[in-house]
Design a protein around this motif. Structure first.
Motif, PDB file in Angstrom:
ATOM      1  N   UNK A  35       0.977  -1.158   0.015  1.00  0.00           N
ATOM      2  CA  UNK A  35       0.083   0.020  -0.114  1.00  0.00           C
ATOM      3  C   UNK A  35       0.945   1.179   0.120  1.00  0.00           C
ATOM      4  N   UNK A  36       2.036   1.195   0.817  1.00  0.00           N
ATOM      5  CA  UNK A  36       3.000   2.388   0.637  1.00  0.00           C
ATOM      6  C   UNK A  36       3.456   2.477  -0.475  1.00  0.00           C
ATOM      7  N   UNK A 264     -13.601  -0.286  13.860  1.00  0.00           N
ATOM      8  CA  UNK A 264     -14.034  -1.223  13.045  1.00  0.00           C
ATOM      9  C   UNK A 264     -13.725  -0.493  11.927  1.00  0.00           C
ATOM     10  N   UNK A 265     -13.567  -1.008  10.659  1.00  0.00           N
ATOM     11  CA  UNK A 265     -13.473  -0.293   9.330  1.00  0.00           C
ATOM     12  C   UNK A 265     -14.797   0.488   9.110  1.00  0.00           C
ATOM     13  N   UNK A 284      -8.208  -1.992   3.811  1.00  0.00           N
ATOM     14  CA  UNK A 284      -8.010  -3.263   4.254  1.00  0.00           C
ATOM     15  C   UNK A 284      -7.705  -3.662   5.482  1.00  0.00           C
ATOM     16  N   UNK A 285      -8.153  -5.060   5.970  1.00  0.00           N
ATOM     17  CA  UNK A 285      -8.373  -5.547   7.207  1.00  0.00           C
ATOM     18  C   UNK A 285      -7.397  -6.837   7.158  1.00  0.00           C
ATOM     19  N   UNK A 364      -5.929   2.198   6.124  1.00  0.00           N
ATOM     20  CA  UNK A 364      -6.526   3.054   4.855  1.00  0.00           C
ATOM     21  C   UNK A 364      -5.436   3.586   4.071  1.00  0.00           C
ATOM     22  N   UNK A 365      -5.753   3.923   2.812  1.00  0.00           N
ATOM     23  CA  UNK A 365      -4.955   4.610   1.949  1.00  0.00           C
ATOM     24  C   UNK A 365      -5.910   5.954   1.666  1.00  0.00           C
ATOM     25  N   UNK A 366      -5.478   7.597   1.991  1.00  0.00           N
ATOM     26  CA  UNK A 366      -6.340   8.366   1.651  1.00  0.00           C
ATOM     27  C   UNK A 366      -5.570   9.192   0.948  1.00  0.00           C
ATOM     28  N   UNK A 367      -6.215  10.040  -0.060  1.00  0.00           N
ATOM     29  CA  UNK A 367      -5.626  11.161  -1.002  1.00  0.00           C
ATOM     30  C   UNK A 367      -6.445  12.418  -0.639  1.00  0.00           C
TER      31      UNK A 367
END
Length: 370
Positions: A35-36, A264-265, A284-285, A364-367
C-alpha cells in the motif's frame, strides 16, 4: 492521566525497551508495504515533486522508526532512475509525544544513512531528518507542507481517557463487561479525536498528497467483542488478583483506564466521509498473531509445544510491558510492575494454550482532495 505526558513506549535499548520488543509492530508495517509503494508511486507519477516531504506520526523509537522512511526513499529513487529524473530532496519528519525517546533515534541516524546508501545503487538526493514532538491531535506542520503521511499503530491511542467512565469497575479499558455508557464514551472520544486528526492533516497535506494509516482495530462493529480489548482484559485479571490479595487498592484499579479505542473499518470510514477532505482509495483488514514469532507446528512434540507456548507468552508480555509500563508506573507505582507482569504472563500462557490469539489491523490509504 495526562496522556501527552505519560503515553510513550519504554525508551533505551534494554531488555524491556520498545526497541527490543517491537517485532509485532514491524510485522504489521511489513503487511502494508504494498500500500505504501502504491501511494508513493501514484504520488510521484502524478506530481514529480522536487522536494518530497514525508511525516511518520507516532514514530516511537527503535528499528521500526526509520523502516518506513527507508522504504519510501527506495521506491522514489527507483522511480527516478526509471524516468531518468534527478533525485528529489527528502524532508523527513518524525513525530511523537514529547516523552518519546528521540535521542535514541538521533543516535541511529548516521548508521541509517550509511545503510541506505549501501542499499541504493545511485547517489540519492539530500535527506533532512527532523524530530517533531507534539500531539497529532492538533496542528504540527505548516499549511500544505506534506506529500506523504504515515502512521502505524498510533491512532488507536486517544488524546485522553474518556470522561464519565467511573463505573468501569474491574476493567482497565473497553471490555466485554463494560457498561454501555463506557463503550459509548470510548467511541465518542475516538470520533472526536480522529475527526480532529483528519481536519489538521487536511490543512498540512498538499493537494493529491497521500496518507497511509494503520489502526489496531477490529473486524466487526460489536464493541464488546474480544477483538476490542481482550489483551487488556487479561491484564485487568492480573490487577484484580492483586486487589484481592491487598497488594493494590480497589479504588486504584477502578480509577485506571487505558486511553485506547480499536475501531472497526466502518467506524474509520464513517469519520473519513464525514470530515470530507480525503478520498479513500483503499481500506484493508489484516491479522497478526499476538506472538510475532509464532510458528506453531501441530506436528511438534508436546514438550516443544510447551516450550513454544511459554516463549510466546513471554514475548507477548515483553511487548505489552514495553507499551504500557510508563502508564502503569505513573498510576500504580514501580513496586508492583515485576509482580504484575509475572502474573500476566501466567494468564497469557493459559489463554494462548486454549485459543487463537490475533490482533486485527485496519489500514486505509487516503488522498487529499483538491
Amino acid at each position: 492521566m495526562n496522556v501527552s505526558q505519560v503515553l510513550h513506549m519504554n525508551g533505551g535499548v534494554g531488555e524491556a525497551s520498545y526497541s527490543n520488543n517491537s517485532l509485532l509492530q514491524q510485522k504489521v508495517i511489513s503487511l502494508t508495504k504494498s500500500i505504501r509503494e502504491e501511494a508513493i508511486t501514484s504520488l510521484y507519477c502524478s506530481t514529480s515533486p522536487r522536494t518530497l516531504s514525508i511525516a511518520d506520526l507516532g514514530c516511537s523509537s527503535g528499528p521500526n522508526t526509520l523502516l518506513v522512511v527507508s522504504d519510501f526513499i527506495k521506491v522514489a529513487e527507483k522511480l527516478c532512475r526509471e524516468r531518468n529524473h534527478e533525485s528529489p530532496e527528502y524532508n523527513i519528519f518524525l513525530n511523537d509525544l514529547p516523552g518519546n525517546d528521540f535521542n535514541n533515534i538521533f543516535r541511529s541516524l548516521d548508521s541509517f544513512k550509511e545503510k541506505l546508501r549501501g542499499e541504493i545503487e545511485t547517489e540519492t538526493g539530500p535527506c533532512y531528518i527532523s524530530g517533531v514532538p507534539g500531539s497529532f491531535y492538533g496542528r504540527i506542520f505548516p499549511k500544505q507542507s506534506l506529500h506523504l503521511v504515515h502512521s502505524s499503530y498510533s491512532l488507536m491511542w486517544l488524546s485522553k481517557v474518556p470522561e464519565n467512565i467511573n463505573n468501569n469497575k474491574g476493567n482497565i479499558s473497553m471490555a466485554s463487561t463494560s457498561p454501555g455508557n463506557v463503550l459509548t464514551a470510548y467511541y465518542n472520544q475516538f470520533r472526536r479525536d480522529f475527526s480532529l486528526f483528519l481536519e489538521c492533516r487536511a490543512k498540512e497535506v498538499v493537494e493529491g498528497g497521500r496518507m497511509i494509516l494503520t489502526f489496531l482495530g477490529r473486524k466487526i462493529d460489536d464493541m464488546c467483542s474480544k477483538e476490542s480489548g481482550y489483551i487488556w482484559e487479561l491484564m485487568a485479571m492480573a490487577l484484580n488478583d492483586m486487589v484481592l490479595e491487598g497488594i493494590i487498592e480497589e479504588e486504584q484499579l477502578d480509577s485506571f483506564n487505558i486511553p485506547q479505542y480499536t475501531p472497526s473499518p466502518s467506524e474509520v470510514k464513517l469519520e473519513v466521509l464525514k470530515e470530507g477532505s480525503f478520498t479513500m482509495d483503499r481500506l484493508e483488514v489484516s491479522e497478526v498473531n499476538w506472538n510475532a514469532l509464532d510458528e506453531w507446528n501441530d506436528f511438534a512434540c508436546e514438550s516443544h509445544k510447551f516450550e513454544s507456548l511459554h516463549d510466546g507468552a513471554y514475548n507477548v508480555t515483553q511487548c505489552m510491558k514495553a507499551v504500557s509500563e510508563p502508564m502503569l508506573v505513573n498510576h500504580f507505582g514501580e513496586s508492583i510492575i515485576e509482580d504484575l507482569f509475572n502474573r500476566y504472563q501466567e494468564i497469557l500462557i493459559d489463554r494462548m494454550s486454549k485459543e487463537k490469539t490475533k490482533f486485527v489491523n485496519v489500514t486505509i490509504l487516503l488522498t487529499r482532495k483538491p
